[in-house]
Structure formats: C-alpha cells, structure tokens
Design a protein around this motif. Sequence first.
Motif, PDB file in Angstrom:
ATOM      1  N   MET A 129       0.829  -1.189   0.000  1.00  0.00           N
ATOM      2  CA  MET A 129       0.000   0.000   0.000  1.00  0.00           C
ATOM      3  C   MET A 129       0.872   1.251   0.000  1.00  0.00           C
ATOM      4  O   MET A 129       1.962   1.258   0.548  1.00  0.00           O
ATOM      5  N   ILE A 130       0.399   2.310  -0.663  1.00  0.00           N
ATOM      6  CA  ILE A 130       1.142   3.572  -0.676  1.00  0.00           C
ATOM      7  C   ILE A 130       0.689   4.376   0.538  1.00  0.00           C
ATOM      8  O   ILE A 130      -0.476   4.730   0.654  1.00  0.00           O
ATOM      9  N   ASN A 131       1.624   4.670   1.421  1.00  0.00           N
ATOM     10  CA  ASN A 131       1.304   5.429   2.625  1.00  0.00           C
ATOM     11  C   ASN A 131       1.396   6.923   2.320  1.00  0.00           C
ATOM     12  O   ASN A 131       2.430   7.551   2.538  1.00  0.00           O
ATOM     13  N   PHE A 132       0.309   7.489   1.823  1.00  0.00           N
ATOM     14  CA  PHE A 132       0.358   8.887   1.397  1.00  0.00           C
ATOM     15  C   PHE A 132       0.578   9.850   2.552  1.00  0.00           C
ATOM     16  O   PHE A 132       0.875  11.021   2.330  1.00  0.00           O
ATOM     17  N   SER A 161      -3.340  12.049   5.693  1.00  0.00           N
ATOM     18  CA  SER A 161      -2.426  13.098   5.255  1.00  0.00           C
ATOM     19  C   SER A 161      -3.081  14.475   5.424  1.00  0.00           C
ATOM     20  O   SER A 161      -2.464  15.408   5.951  1.00  0.00           O
ATOM     21  N   ILE A 162      -4.349  14.576   5.028  1.00  0.00           N
ATOM     22  CA  ILE A 162      -5.062  15.852   5.179  1.00  0.00           C
ATOM     23  C   ILE A 162      -5.235  16.178   6.664  1.00  0.00           C
ATOM     24  O   ILE A 162      -5.037  17.312   7.101  1.00  0.00           O
ATOM     25  N   PHE A 163      -5.558  15.139   7.444  1.00  0.00           N
ATOM     26  CA  PHE A 163      -5.741  15.354   8.881  1.00  0.00           C
ATOM     27  C   PHE A 163      -4.467  15.894   9.523  1.00  0.00           C
ATOM     28  O   PHE A 163      -4.489  16.880  10.259  1.00  0.00           O
ATOM     29  N   LEU A 164      -3.332  15.231   9.237  1.00  0.00           N
ATOM     30  CA  LEU A 164      -2.072  15.645   9.873  1.00  0.00           C
ATOM     31  C   LEU A 164      -1.689  17.069   9.470  1.00  0.00           C
ATOM     32  O   LEU A 164      -1.211  17.851  10.293  1.00  0.00           O
ATOM     33  N   GLN A 165      -1.902  17.394   8.199  1.00  0.00           N
ATOM     34  CA  GLN A 165      -1.588  18.741   7.732  1.00  0.00           C
ATOM     35  C   GLN A 165      -2.388  19.791   8.505  1.00  0.00           C
ATOM     36  O   GLN A 165      -1.847  20.787   8.979  1.00  0.00           O
ATOM     37  N   ASN A 166      -3.694  19.540   8.629  1.00  0.00           N
ATOM     38  CA  ASN A 166      -4.548  20.511   9.318  1.00  0.00           C
ATOM     39  C   ASN A 166      -4.260  20.560  10.808  1.00  0.00           C
ATOM     40  O   ASN A 166      -4.364  21.602  11.444  1.00  0.00           O
ATOM     41  N   TYR A 167      -3.911  19.398  11.333  1.00  0.00           N
ATOM     42  CA  TYR A 167      -3.584  19.288  12.750  1.00  0.00           C
ATOM     43  C   TYR A 167      -2.378  20.171  13.086  1.00  0.00           C
ATOM     44  O   TYR A 167      -2.411  20.970  14.034  1.00  0.00           O
ATOM     45  N   GLY A 216       5.398  18.878   3.675  1.00  0.00           N
ATOM     46  CA  GLY A 216       5.298  17.440   3.481  1.00  0.00           C
ATOM     47  C   GLY A 216       4.692  17.058   2.141  1.00  0.00           C
ATOM     48  O   GLY A 216       4.991  16.006   1.597  1.00  0.00           O
ATOM     49  N   PHE A 217       3.856  17.933   1.605  1.00  0.00           N
ATOM     50  CA  PHE A 217       3.164  17.579   0.366  1.00  0.00           C
ATOM     51  C   PHE A 217       4.144  17.425  -0.788  1.00  0.00           C
ATOM     52  O   PHE A 217       4.232  16.382  -1.424  1.00  0.00           O
ATOM     53  N   LEU A 218       4.910  18.489  -1.032  1.00  0.00           N
ATOM     54  CA  LEU A 218       5.816  18.461  -2.177  1.00  0.00           C
ATOM     55  C   LEU A 218       6.950  17.457  -1.973  1.00  0.00           C
ATOM     56  O   LEU A 218       7.275  16.672  -2.859  1.00  0.00           O
ATOM     57  N   ALA A 219       7.527  17.471  -0.775  1.00  0.00           N
ATOM     58  CA  ALA A 219       8.621  16.541  -0.495  1.00  0.00           C
ATOM     59  C   ALA A 219       8.118  15.104  -0.602  1.00  0.00           C
ATOM     60  O   ALA A 219       8.803  14.229  -1.148  1.00  0.00           O
ATOM     61  N   GLY A 220       6.913  14.855  -0.099  1.00  0.00           N
ATOM     62  CA  GLY A 220       6.345  13.517  -0.166  1.00  0.00           C
ATOM     63  C   GLY A 220       6.108  13.084  -1.607  1.00  0.00           C
ATOM     64  O   GLY A 220       6.390  11.945  -1.991  1.00  0.00           O
ATOM     65  N   LEU A 221       5.636  14.021  -2.399  1.00  0.00           N
ATOM     66  CA  LEU A 221       5.376  13.715  -3.810  1.00  0.00           C
ATOM     67  C   LEU A 221       6.676  13.353  -4.530  1.00  0.00           C
ATOM     68  O   LEU A 221       6.759  12.373  -5.268  1.00  0.00           O
ATOM     69  N   LYS A 222       7.719  14.145  -4.263  1.00  0.00           N
ATOM     70  CA  LYS A 222       9.005  13.885  -4.916  1.00  0.00           C
ATOM     71  C   LYS A 222       9.573  12.558  -4.445  1.00  0.00           C
ATOM     72  O   LYS A 222      10.105  11.783  -5.231  1.00  0.00           O
ATOM     73  N   ALA A 223       9.455  12.299  -3.146  1.00  0.00           N
ATOM     74  CA  ALA A 223      10.009  11.063  -2.596  1.00  0.00           C
ATOM     75  C   ALA A 223       9.243   9.856  -3.121  1.00  0.00           C
ATOM     76  O   ALA A 223       9.826   8.819  -3.440  1.00  0.00           O
ATOM     77  N   PHE A 224       7.950   9.993  -3.228  1.00  0.00           N
ATOM     78  CA  PHE A 224       7.144   8.912  -3.781  1.00  0.00           C
ATOM     79  C   PHE A 224       7.562   8.633  -5.224  1.00  0.00           C
ATOM     80  O   PHE A 224       7.749   7.489  -5.641  1.00  0.00           O
ATOM     81  N   THR A 225       7.761   9.723  -5.983  1.00  0.00           N
ATOM     82  CA  THR A 225       8.245   9.593  -7.348  1.00  0.00           C
ATOM     83  C   THR A 225       9.587   8.871  -7.372  1.00  0.00           C
ATOM     84  O   THR A 225       9.826   7.992  -8.205  1.00  0.00           O
TER      85      THR A 225
END
Lengths: 363, 304
Positions: free
Chosen positions: B34-37, B111-117, B231-240
Amino acid sequence: MLKSISIAAAAVFLAGAAHADITIATAGPMTGQYASFGAQMKAGAEAAVRDINAAGGVMGQMLKLEVGDDACDPKQAVAVANQMVNKGVVFMAGHFCSGSSIPASAVYSEEGIIQISPASTNPKLTDEGGPGTFRVCGRDDQQGQVAGEFLAKMYAGKNVAVVHDKTAYGKGLADATLANLEKAGGKVALYEAYTAGEKDYSALVTKLKQNKIDALYVGGYHTEAGLIVRQMRDQGLATQLISGDALVTQEYWSITGDAGEGTLMTFSPDPRKNPIAAPLVEKFRAEGIEPEGYVLYTYGAVQAWAQAVTKAGSTDFDGVVKALKSNQFSTVLGDFGFDAKGDVTAPGYVFYEWSKGNYDYLK
Amino acid sequence: MEYFAQQLINGLTLGSIYGLIAIGYTMVYGIIGMINFAHGEVFMIGAFIALIAFLAVTATGIAFVPLILLIMLATSMIFTAAYGWTVERLAYRPLRGSFRLAPLISAIGMSIFLQNYVQLLQGARVKTLQPIISGGVVLMEDDGFTVVLSYMQMLIVGLTLALMVAFWMMIERSSFGRSQRACEQDRTMAGLLGVDVDRTISLTFVTGAGLAAIAGMMFLLYYGVIDFFIGFLAGLKAFTAAVLGGIGSLPGAMLGGLLIGLIEAFWAGYFTTEYKDVAAFAILVLVLIFRPTGLLGRPEVEKV
C-alpha cells in the motif's frame, strides 16, 4: 411549501430589521506561506473598524468586519469573493496578492461591491477592473521604473539577473523592471523563473555564480527571496539582492538572518513616519503589533471608504464610487484622492535597505 | 567542470533528503502493498518536532552544538516514530482485511488530517531557524568560480550513506529484517510460521517514520524554513523517487532519490529553473514506459 416560504421570508425580514450594521471585509493570505501579510491586513482592518465605531460609526451605523482567507490562491480568492457576496458585504479592503485581487475583482464588480486593495500592485487590477476597483498602493509599472532605472544606473556594465515566481505580481514586476532597465540602456545576463513555494535554490545560485552576477532582481515574495539570499551566502556568493514591496515584513529577516544584511527593496514611503499616523502607530505598538508593511495601508483603505460613504450619504455603489473619485481623503497615509482608473494619487516608490533586522530608507 | 561539480553537490544533497523519505514509502509498499500517502506529513512532523526540541534545548542554556543536534535528533525520531506507529494502528490496521483501495483512501485522509492538525496547533505561518552549522570548504577554484561544499551538505550526504548501510544490514542480518522479508513474501505463511505479523508491520512504520524524522531535521537545518505544507511536495518527490527506483526495493528508493535530485539540479543548471519539475516527471514517465517496475524493481509474480 408555501408555509416554509413564508417562514423564510419572515426570517429574512427579521434578520434585515435587526441588522442595521454595515458589513465590510478584508481578505488576504491568512494561512499559507504569505500569512504574515494576511496578519498585517487583518490587524489594520480590525483597528480601523474599532476606531471608526468608537467615533460613532459611519452615518451612525456600526461597522462589522468579515475576514476572508484566500491563501494567495486565485481559485480560493474567487470562492472567498462569493462568500463575501453572500454575507452582504458592501466593501472589500483586499486582497493582498495581485493574483488573487484580479480574479476576485470580477466578482465584486458584478455584485456592486467596492474594492480597495491595500497591496495589489499589478497594473491590470485597475486597468482592467470595473469602476468600483481601487487601490491605495502604487503600481508595478511605477515600481518597475524605479527599480529598472536604479539597476541601469548602479550596475551599468555589470551583470544583472532577473528572476520571478510566475505569479501575477512576481512576473508583472520582474517584466516591468526588465523593460525599464532595457529602456535605460542596461541589459540582463540571466532571466529565470522559479516556482513559488520552492525551498531549494542551490542550482539557481550556482548558475548565478557561474554567470558572475553582481545584482539579482527578484520579482516575488519574501519567503522565496529570503531563501535565495540565504543560499547565495551559503555558496559564498556576495551578489546584491534587490526586490519589491513583498519583502516588507519582519518575517523576511527571520528567514535570512544576517544574510539579509544590505538587501534592497522598493516600497511606498513608510506611512509610519507620517506625523499624522504617530498616535495610531503608538497605539499599535502598545498592543504589541508593529504596524509595518501593509497594516496602515489597510487602515487607510477603510478610512477612505468610510469618508466616501459619509460624503455620498449612503453605501450605494454608484454614489460611493463617485465620491471616491471626486474627493480628497485625509487618512493615516496622508491626504490622497483616486484618479479615473482607481489608482491612488500619492507619491510612488522609494528604495529601502534591510539592516540589522529592520528596513529603512536607503541612504 | 567546476560548474558541473557544484551542481553535482547540489543534486546529491537534495537527492539524499528525497531518498531518506522514499525509503519509508518503499518499505511500507513492500510489506503491505500500500502507498502510505501520509508519509510526507510524517516527514513534516519530524521537522516540526526537531524545531520544538531545538527551542526547548536552547532555552535550557545548552550551547554545545553537537549535543543540541543529538537531542534534536533523538527527540524528533522518538516522537515521529510514535506518530508513525499511531497512524498505522488507527488508520491502516483496521482496514487491512478490507479491499485494496480502502487503506489508500484512509492514507489520503490521514495526510489531510495531519496537515490541518499541525496548521491548527502550530499556526499557518512559516517557522524559521537560523543556521546552526554554517561554513564549508572550498574544493576547487577557477577564475573566481569557487566550488563550495558546506558542512551541512557533508552532514546530509554522509549521514544518509551511513543510514543506508546500517539499514541494509538490518534488513539482511537482523531477526527483524528476516521477519520483514518473510512478511513481504507471504504474510499468511509468515504468520503461520510464528512471525508476529502485526508487530513487524508496526515496526516497519516506526523505522520508516524514524528515517523521515531524520530527513525532516536535515531539511530544517539545511533550508531553515518549514511550514505545515512542506510534506506535500517533499512527499510527492520522494514517492516519485521510490517509483523511479522500483517501489518495494530499498536500494532502488535511494537510487531514485539521488536521481531525482540530480535531474532537478542539472536541468535547472543547464537548461531552465522553470521546468525542473517537469523534467523530473518526464524522466519518470520514460523510465516507467521501458521498465514498468522501476530501475531496480522486481517484476511482481502473481501468486495463485
């Protein structure tokens, strides 16, 4: 069905009767990386509403302030504009980013809401906006002229680079500066764009180093400009950073630290230094708010609107527009009026220098 | 040559950070498919905790830099690992037996929860940190152009390499690594043979979060600016990067991270800064057309 309609109608009637206040709004980046500017606008608008209400309101009615958060995102700005329409706002002292103000202004024009932006400098705002679109800050063609001529004079025969963040504000300002620099006989060695929100500029900095750039002009906001200057100093590059009015926040220095020493920027004459603003500045400082950047501009925008409403005798769109365009207003920003386009008739731009954590006129 | 060397240093540093985050993606994918977004957000939390630790430590008056860094690192790793464990326990474990897309949607929600948190707790404004480790060495000099390798860059690349080796050893040699590989091959069978599957999966999340915390701290120290959205951009790049290297493969994640970092640096250096993200993703597409499993990925064998 009929019953529910009549109940709804009664509710509207009651709400209307109980609601004699005038609702005005400010909107800007309350969240996101430019949130420090949103905080400036909110502080300015809240203080203006408080002071006007304390002095008896506008035409005897109290003002009520709504605060919108557009996060400097054009799409969200339109959503905020529509929300404000639903809330019955008659005046918007916003937005901050040109990229937000321009699309939002279409909504305000359509709905007959007066908009006075305290900070959006892109020429398109008033050039293409409706009759109810105003601003109390300068325009980027003026700002670009000051910056372009400065670069041409101070860096004649040296290497100048221009970069921007691809936003309406950043690109507009960079291009205006570039055009004026070339008109004054200068030329640029490098012209690049980066993406707003980017954190790593090491590749760009190395490129500047390779091209032996003496002065870098940034059309963009303080978070990116701050990182660029910090990474330039990290790579041992002494290039002079020059930018525009989006650096007027203490947050710029908190990002750069000592790397920001000597950064130059253009901004309108500092309203904090107006004698007329002195008591208000004192009041802000007593509350622990430094009225830097656009705090007083937002305050002044609300003041100008309130005075126009008083002159027009109503909050009716056409009357207020006419009053705004045909009168002089005395505000914390000094005395000014608006021209036919809605631009402010006040002195344009001067250079500031960042030093030891503060900005002041360039000597 | 000097220009090339400096861009190489830039790219390797950036790539190391991507690689450290990518390991978290690839390990989780390897073990539960599973992809842990929410992993990008775990990285962001790591950076915030490191900053909080820094502020707390300097408030006590400690001024010895290596000690400060060590406390920051330990605090950030422990707390971020706790977040990683909690995320798995609350959002993924209850859905493990469910259909394949359920944990994925749960991850996006997390991911959305943690960001808003973090936004609510820490505010929406950027947080800054003045350089703790500054300076560097001049490697080469030619006609006024100096190739600078900063101490911070040395630390990032060095630490990443050391962690990679340690990690590789752990997977290959330790009993945890053995149960991890067993779960990767066949979870049911591993369970039958006495491997504690739940514990292994939990520990995978914990170690992944620990590495993300290190990456977050490096990010904080290197750039000095963080916000709830990093985390969004870094996560996207790392996932890539994980996909490029072959998702599920540990060396692949590191290789993918370094490649993305280098592509970005060289594209910005030799062409234009404007399209460096486009370049990185275009190369990803090309690689996936010719090698659908990524550079070091193994083709998945359909179990019957």
